[in-house]
Design an enzyme around this catalytic site. Structure first.
Site, PDB file in Angstrom:
ATOM      1  N   HIS A  88       0.809  -1.223   0.000  1.00 45.53           N
ATOM      2  CA  HIS A  88       0.000   0.000   0.000  1.00 45.53           C
ATOM      3  C   HIS A  88       0.850   1.285   0.000  1.00 45.53           C
ATOM      4  CE1 HIS A  88      -3.520  -2.492   0.734  1.00 45.53           C
ATOM      5  NE2 HIS A  88      -2.984  -2.986   1.819  1.00 45.53           N
TER       6      HIS A  88
HETATM    7  O1  RIB Z   1      -5.169   0.178   4.323  1.00 49.87           O
HETATM    8  C1  RIB Z   1      -3.772   0.221   4.239  1.00 49.87           C
HETATM    9  C2  RIB Z   1      -3.226   1.312   5.087  1.00 49.87           C
HETATM   10  O2  RIB Z   1      -3.557   1.053   6.449  1.00 49.87           O
HETATM   11  C3  RIB Z   1      -1.691   1.402   5.055  1.00 49.87           C
HETATM   12  O3  RIB Z   1      -1.309   2.738   5.250  1.00 49.87           O
HETATM   13  C4  RIB Z   1      -1.271   0.558   6.224  1.00 49.87           C
HETATM   14  O4  RIB Z   1      -0.024   0.989   6.788  1.00 49.87           O
HETATM   15  C5  RIB Z   1      -2.369   0.815   7.202  1.00 49.87           C
HETATM   16  O5  RIB Z   1      -2.040   2.005   7.904  1.00 49.87           O
END
Ligand code: RIB
Ligand code: CA
Length: 313
Positions: A241
């Site tokens: 992500h």
């Molecule tokens: O949904 C993914 C996000 O949520 C990313 O930033 C991960 O680190 C969590 O914070």
């Protein structure tokens, strides 16, 4: 020409990869790292940022601890995906340098005003609480921030913390609403894009060939996520992500983004944090960009080459 940025994050194993990528990239000028409570509590995300900065050999970059809880919600948490301490299996260590006394929102205001208008990108890898607090305290920031590139939201993919919301936006929907309601151009890289960027066995193995502490740390984070993803979610390869925000800043052509008006659900408990992405707006007046596609191979090639070049001494 170097790109100047501040990274706001909640490390977090994927934040860790994003931070280590940014701190190794020669064409990025990271002014500061600000941290927020999210995956793990604020004191741990601040400590983790200091650990990652030390691993990267970048103690020239100051760290500022931020909000311990969302604007009006109870603190969230995602320890099952990031480990109890937030860095997977990596045991916390005492760092040579700790975070600064100034708060994250104060530092954001000071640092953005210290540069020419529209020259600093704000990369957000966690709940938007610090950004919302800074904009509340100094609304003129909206005219000075070049752009916000944030990981958050879900449209076609559905949610990852609830059926309709992604964690960062769900954790502090009020902050996301306030930030997206300002005039700051926001690029939102949500699950529709990040779910296309998977840390496959081959991609992790390529990073494991790089002889450097940052690369070894990234590989360890990816291996931790691989195990968690297989046991909790049942997927073979974990989505990557937060590093997508840095990859977008470095090479935007790796992503497809569409003009949109993005609004946040803040009232319903059922759909709290849902990102309502409206594409039916005039392209020249759309306030936001929503990422619809990602070149996964290109993103991992960028990560691998940047870490590899950084390892060459
Ligand atoms: O949904 C993914 C996000 O949520 C990313 O930033 C991960 O680190 C969590 O914070
Ligand atoms: Ca994060």
């Amino acid at each position: 020409m170097k790109k100047t940025l501040i990274i706001d994050c909640d490390p977090g194993v994927d934040d860790a990869t994003g931070l280590l990528l940014a701190l190794a990239a020669p064409d990025l000028d990271v002014l500061a790292v600000t941290t927020v409570g999210g995956n793990v509590p604020a004191a741990q995300t601040a400590r983790n940022a200091c650990i990652l900065r030390q691993i990267a050999g970048r103690e020239d970059v100051p760290v500022f601890m931020g909000a311990e809880q969302p604007l009006r919600r109870a603190p969230a948490g995602a320890g099952e995906f990031h480990g109890a301490e937030g860095l997977g299996d990596l045991a916390p260590v005492e760092t040579r340098q700790s975070y600064e006394a100034e708060t994250a929102s104060e530092a954001l205001i000071r640092l953005i005003h210290s540069r020419e208008p529209k020259t600093v990108t704000l990369v957000v890898m966690g709940p938007m609480t610090n950004v919302a607090l800074a904009l509340r305290q100094d609304p003129s920031l909206a005219d000075r921030i070049q752009q916000i590139i944030a990981m958050g939201g879900a449209r076609s993919e559905g949610g990852n913390i609830t059926a309709s919301a992604e964690f960062n936006i769900w954790a502090d929907p009020d902050a996301a609403h306030e930030v997206l309601s300002t005039s700051v151009p926001v690029v939102l890289l949500g699950l529709d894009a990040t779910h296309q960027v998977r840390a496959t066995e081959e991609r992790i193995a390529a990073i494991e060939t790089i002889d450097s502490d940052p690369a070894r740390t990234v590989a360890a984070m990816l291996r931790f996520s691989q195990r968690v993803e297989r046991t909790i979610v049942g997927w073979d390869a974990a989505p990557l992500h937060d590093p997508c925000t840095i990859a977008y800043l470095m090479r935007p052509e790796l992503f497809e983004v569409c003009p949109a008006h993005i609004r946040i659900e803040t009232e319903s408990d059922l759909t709290r944090g849902h990102t309502a992405v409206e594409f039916r707006v005039a392209a020249d007046s759309a306030p936001h960009l929503w990422a619809t596609k990602a070149d996964a191979e290109g993103v991992f090639d960028l990560i691998t080459r940047t870490l590899s070049d950084g390892a060459i001494k």
